[in-house]
Design an enzyme around this catalytic site. Structure first.
Site, PDB file in Angstrom:
ATOM      1  N   HIS A  57       1.104  -1.155   0.053  1.00 53.11           N
ATOM      2  CA  HIS A  57       0.096   0.160  -0.463  1.00 53.11           C
ATOM      3  C   HIS A  57       0.361   1.122   0.148  1.00 53.11           C
ATOM      4  O   HIS A  57       0.309   2.198   0.584  1.00 53.11           O
ATOM      5  CB  HIS A  57      -0.656  -0.402   0.884  1.00 53.11           C
ATOM      6  CG  HIS A  57      -1.676  -1.175   1.288  1.00 53.11           C
ATOM      7  ND1 HIS A  57      -2.964  -1.266   0.352  1.00 53.11           N
ATOM      8  CD2 HIS A  57      -2.041  -2.006   2.019  1.00 53.11           C
ATOM      9  CE1 HIS A  57      -2.772  -2.765   0.763  1.00 53.11           C
ATOM     10  NE2 HIS A  57      -2.796  -3.161   2.063  1.00 53.11           N
ATOM     11  N   HIS A 220      -7.107  -5.249  -1.633  1.00 51.13           N
ATOM     12  CA  HIS A 220      -6.122  -5.767  -1.414  1.00 51.13           C
ATOM     13  C   HIS A 220      -6.465  -6.463  -2.654  1.00 51.13           C
ATOM     14  O   HIS A 220      -6.030  -7.603  -2.801  1.00 51.13           O
ATOM     15  CB  HIS A 220      -6.495  -6.587  -0.484  1.00 51.13           C
ATOM     16  CG  HIS A 220      -6.122  -6.252   0.885  1.00 51.13           C
ATOM     17  ND1 HIS A 220      -6.805  -5.118   1.471  1.00 51.13           N
ATOM     18  CD2 HIS A 220      -4.818  -5.788   0.841  1.00 51.13           C
ATOM     19  CE1 HIS A 220      -6.418  -4.784   3.187  1.00 51.13           C
ATOM     20  NE2 HIS A 220      -4.859  -5.085   2.914  1.00 51.13           N
TER      21      HIS A 220
END
Lengths: 332, 200
Positions: A57, A220
């Site tokens: 991320h 994700h």
């Protein structure tokens, strides 16, 4: 295998990336290898902020360690929670005796491992409070017992604003209360034009037919909540923003901090177009954008797409937002 | 009762039957359970060697630290479970009483942290009956071997009861009906843990 990533060995990927980050910013951060965490190069006597979660991320969270934001960040493997042991070590390294605020995104593994680490740290005599960030409207209103709204880009606002308050000398309770207020005032929606690909893999996490977009994705590489034909940006932005405006009950005269976030491989020009459309849309409602952050801050590896986060803001939040910050990924 | 021999026997049992756990997780979860557990136990062995613990509490501290060093969801929960054993058993010789107190605290900790209760098809379905069996044994002043035998039997029954359950927590809760007919690998691990005590 199609070569699309700069990876030596997927098993060494996160460690090598963190070593690289430290070499870029030796004045700001230190990377501790085992257990893995990143701390400020220079710590000061204040409430400490610690966040973390799966890698993939970036720049979240390691890129936000520095003055006016996080004191430590704990990276897990790609899209996997760090261990309780790692988090406990980072809490210990960050604590300066004024207590530690844990900023946790709402995912089962993160919540569990941070909760365990908080208990272990409390046994070590460290005062710990936790703010759970759950801003993703796509997973709102699930059945009882489900994990609920995921934590996505609002975490940047929590880290920035709480970081500023801590820097100003706020107490642990004050910083925690501020974090809760930000979480309750922020909501996010995201869409993807293409899925992401795990390091070392050659297949994306899902297939998207030409001309279709995935609506309501998380960070994700998982499927979203619906698929729809591609449409002009102004329509897509309106569809992303309407549920946020409704959820926050925004009305004429309200002010917001807007985060237009790229999910990994969306170009800055595209994000600027998204922000233009968001401004026009909110203008139409009489909602003012007090401050905006446009760029890729909370990514899902190389996913193509964007998210829009709105945070209902007041003078206090805007002043804390404007406070100086010096981190690898955010500086003003 | 040699606590360290018990743990070494547990590690050996997981070595022998680990593929069975992975297969159960593949059927009802994401297939990495056995691998994570074997990594944790490799760490357990390393800790036992490096720490060279001499008391039940110290042995379980080594075990707990190894599991807390492991990723996933079951690793840290087992870590906190073993941690309560470490706290409850301390430096004294094992007894049915100390085991009953430790196991009861331990299952309560796992229920609190993981949010699962009996019937949710998780490790808790074996932990709770094992703790109850230990408590019953302590109340009738049973010796430690008998108490652990009772716990092993209760944990085994509890683990097998998960076969027909629909999962409410954990990985298997994402796959719904697919997990029916599959024993929960976490619960089975707990059963094997107590079984290892009786064979150690």
């Amino acid at each position: 295998m199609a070569v699309r990533q700069l990876v030596n060995d997927p098993d060494d990927f996160v460690r090598e990336a963190l070593e690289g980050l430290q070499r870029v910013h030796p004045d700001l951060i230190r990377y501790h290898e085992d257990p893995a965490y990143v701390v400020r190069a220079q710590q000061s006597d204040k409430v400490a902020l610690v966040s973390g979660g799966g890698s993939g991320h970036e720049p979240l969270h390691t890129g936000f360690v520095g003055t006016g934001m996080l004191d430590a960040a704990v990276p897990g493997a790609v899209f996997a929670s760090p261990t309780a042991y790692q988090i406990r070590a980072a809490i210990g390294a960050a604590d300066r005796g004024r207590g530690v605020l844990l900023i946790v995104k709402n995912y089962t593994g993160d919540v569990l491992n941070f909760r365990i680490a908080a208990e272990l740290a409390a046994e070590d005599g460290i005062q710990v409070r936790t703010v759970l960030v759950d801003d993703d409207l796509a997973t709102d209103g699930q059945e009882d017992g489900a994990p609920g709204r995921r934590g996505t880009a609002a975490v940047v606002a929590v880290e920035k604003i709480c970081g500023a308050a801590a820097e100003n000398g706020a107490s642990l309770d004050e910083v925690a209360a501020l974090g809760e207020r930000i979480v309750s005032s922020a909501r996010t929606m995201a869409l993807a034009l293409a899925a992401c690909t795990q390091p070392g893999q050659d297949k994306p996490s899902f297939d998207l037919p030409d001309g279709e977009i995935e609506f309501g994705v998380g960070i994700h590489g998982e499927h979203g909540i619906g698929r729809r034909p591609y449409a002009p940006v102004r329509e897509l932005v309106a569809d992303l923003t309407k549920p946020i405006v409704a959820a926050l009950g925004l009305d004429r005269g309200d002010r917001v901090i807007a985060i237009v976030n790229g999910l990994g491989s969306t170009h800055g020009l595209e994000l600027s177009v998204v922000h233009r459309e968001l401004s026009v849309f909110l203008d139409g409602l009489g909602v003012r954008i007090g401050r905006a952050l446009v760029g890729s801050y909370v990514t899902a590896l190389d996913m193509r797409g964007c998210s829009i986060t709105l945070l209902r803001a007041d003078d206090e939040l805007l002043a804390l937002w404007d406070s100086p910050v010096a981190t690898p990924a955010l500086t003003w | 009762m040699d606590t360290r021999a018990w743990i070494e026997r547990f590690a050996a049992v997981i070595d022998e039957r680990g593929t069975q756990l992975t297969e159960l997780d593949r059927l009802a979860g994401d297939g990495d359970y056995g691998t994570n557990l074997r990594l944790a136990l490799a760490k357990v062995r390393a800790n036992l060697y490096l720490d060279d613990p001499r008391t039940p509490g110290a042995v379980f501290t080594s075990v707990s630290n190894a599991f807390l060093h492991t990723g996933g969801t079951s690793g840290p929960l087992f870590g906190m479970w073993f941690r309560e054993f470490a706290k409850g058993l301390g430096d004294e010789e094992l007894s049915a009483r100390s085991l009953s107190v430790a196991a009861t605290e331990a299952e309560a900790t796992v229920r609190r942290l993981g949010g699962a209760e009996v019937g949710h098809k998780t490790m808790v379905d074996a932990m709770v009956p094992a703790a109850r069996a230990l408590t019953a044994a302590a109340e009738r002043n049973a010796d430690v071997e008998t108490a652990l035998k009772d716990a092993a039997q209760a944990a085994q029954v509890g683990a097998l009861s998960t076969e027909e359950m629909l999962a409410k927590r954990g990985r298997a809760s994402y796959v719904g009906e697919h997990a029916r007919g599959v024993v929960d690998p976490g619960a089975l691990t707990v059963a094997w843990f107590f079984e290892a005590a009786t064979a150690a």
